[in-house]
Design a protein around this motif. Structure first.
Motif, PDB file in Angstrom:
ATOM      1  N   SER A 273      -7.657   9.435   5.119  1.00 28.98           N
ATOM      2  CA  SER A 273      -6.930   8.360   4.453  1.00 28.98           C
ATOM      3  C   SER A 273      -6.406   8.778   3.089  1.00 28.98           C
ATOM      4  O   SER A 273      -5.314   8.375   2.675  1.00 28.98           O
TER       5      SER A 273
ATOM      6  N   ASP B 205      -9.780   2.087   3.371  1.00 25.26           N
ATOM      7  CA  ASP B 205     -10.133   0.763   3.877  1.00 25.26           C
ATOM      8  C   ASP B 205     -11.655   0.631   3.978  1.00 25.26           C
ATOM      9  O   ASP B 205     -12.289   1.350   4.765  1.00 25.26           O
TER      10      ASP B 205
ATOM     11  N   LEU C 163     -13.389  -1.642   5.341  1.00 25.82           N
ATOM     12  CA  LEU C 163     -13.781  -2.113   6.665  1.00 25.82           C
ATOM     13  C   LEU C 163     -13.912  -0.954   7.637  1.00 25.82           C
ATOM     14  O   LEU C 163     -14.816  -0.935   8.482  1.00 25.82           O
ATOM     15  N   ALA C 164     -13.024   0.032   7.505  1.00 27.56           N
ATOM     16  CA  ALA C 164     -13.105   1.201   8.384  1.00 27.56           C
ATOM     17  C   ALA C 164     -14.387   1.983   8.130  1.00 27.56           C
ATOM     18  O   ALA C 164     -15.042   2.453   9.071  1.00 27.56           O
ATOM     19  N   LYS C 165     -14.769   2.100   6.864  1.00 32.61           N
ATOM     20  CA  LYS C 165     -16.007   2.811   6.549  1.00 32.61           C
ATOM     21  C   LYS C 165     -17.230   2.052   7.055  1.00 32.61           C
ATOM     22  O   LYS C 165     -18.159   2.645   7.630  1.00 32.61           O
TER      23      LYS C 165
ATOM     24  N   ASP D 105      -8.356   3.908  -2.206  1.00 28.99           N
ATOM     25  CA  ASP D 105      -7.484   3.174  -1.294  1.00 28.99           C
ATOM     26  C   ASP D 105      -8.019   3.130   0.136  1.00 28.99           C
ATOM     27  O   ASP D 105      -7.443   2.459   0.983  1.00 28.99           O
TER      28      ASP D 105
ATOM     29  N   SER E 272     -12.536   8.776   5.040  1.00 28.66           N
ATOM     30  CA  SER E 272     -12.095   8.872   3.645  1.00 28.66           C
ATOM     31  C   SER E 272     -11.090   9.995   3.420  1.00 28.66           C
ATOM     32  O   SER E 272     -10.016   9.777   2.837  1.00 28.66           O
TER      33      SER E 272
ATOM     34  N   ARG F 148       3.130   3.051   7.393  1.00 30.42           N
ATOM     35  CA  ARG F 148       2.184   1.958   7.076  1.00 30.42           C
ATOM     36  C   ARG F 148       2.506   1.312   5.745  1.00 30.42           C
ATOM     37  O   ARG F 148       2.420   0.099   5.580  1.00 30.42           O
ATOM     38  N   THR F 149       2.893   2.146   4.762  1.00 28.30           N
ATOM     39  CA  THR F 149       3.137   1.617   3.422  1.00 28.30           C
ATOM     40  C   THR F 149       4.594   1.270   3.168  1.00 28.30           C
ATOM     41  O   THR F 149       4.893   0.579   2.195  1.00 28.30           O
TER      42      THR F 149
END
Length: 257
Positions: A171, A146, A148-150, A144, A168, A252-253
């Motif tokens: 998150s 992101d 893009l963040a990595k 899960d 990682s 967030r979720t």
């Protein structure tokens, strides 16, 4: 809102107990020999002063805690490894999917044969049972993350270890704790089940066996009552920890526990 939920829960439990009390007291179940809830609760309160029962609770909780901690120590690193290396996960996924559905209670007789030390056998069974929720939730958490963040972190020259540590793991941490919360309930079930099937020197399950040999249904239900209370308290504490530590994840979720 939380107080309203608690009040509704208390009202539901009270209603269930009242209906059970009236049903048994007024002989609506003549064919069933069953102690009324008031007697069970009375015996449950009495168990708080019973040194044999309290010693058994301590033994059960010790096995439960050791098994749960060991499962977390094994499952979290393994889940992070498999979640980080897609090729390794694909290679091991068939084995995991084969082992995961095996009922944990079914391996207790095998564990009795293979592991002669009573406490080690029980802890081993607890580890096997509670490992899967932590492992699977850790895997889901790693998936899960992101991407893009990595990639953004890599673009600034950070290596794989830094990406794992800074992106990682934070998150995936809420998923890990959810897995631990689920595993805590399963671990308690297996702790008592192992005592019921394997016996031993003490434990809630051993106390239930002894009460059953004396045909004390009230004591059986009283001990079961406290096992349920222990499970409920453990779950509530872990839910509270989730809300305190990862409130940002719930925001967030939009998830509610």
């Amino acid at each position: 809102m939380i107080s309203a939920r608690i009040l509704r829960g208390v009202a539901g439990v009270a209603g269930f107990l009242i209906v059970g009390e009236l049903t048994i007291r007024f002989g609506l179940t003549d064919d069933v020999v069953f102690p009324p809830p008031s007697l069970v609760l009375w015996e449950a309160m009495g168990l708080l002063a019973d040194p044999v029962f309290l010693s058994g609770v301590a033994i059960t909780l010790t096995n439960w805690a050791l098994g749960l901690i060991a499962s977390v120590v094994i499952a979290v690193p393994l889940g992070v490894l498999l979640g980080s290396l897609a090729s390794v996960e694909r290679a091991t996924r068939p084995l995991l999917e084969f082992l995961r559905p095996i009922p944990s209670v079914a391996i207790i007789p095998l564990a009795i044969l293979l592991i002669p030390v009573d406490s080690m056998m029980k802890v081993s069974v607890i580890v096997y049972a509670s490992l899967w929720p932590v492992l699977i939730n850790t895997l889901y958490g790693m998936h899960d993350v992101d991407p893009l963040a990595k990639e953004s972190l890599r673009s600034f020259g950070f290596g794989a270890i830094d990406v794992l540590r800074r992106v990682s793991l934070p998150s995936a941490a809420p998923f890990m704790l959810t897995g631990v919360r689920i595993a805590a309930g399963i671990a308690l079930i297996l702790a008592v089940s192992a005592e019921l099937l394997a016996g031993g020197t003490g434990g809630i399950g051993v106390f239930v066996i002894q009460a059953g040999s004396g045909n004390r249904t009230d004591l059986i239900l009283a001990a079961t009552f406290w096992a349920g209370i222990i499970g409920m308290v453990a779950n509530s504490l872990l839910v509270l920890a989730e809300r305190r530590l990862f409130h940002w994840h719930q925001a967030r979720t939009g998830a509610t526990t």
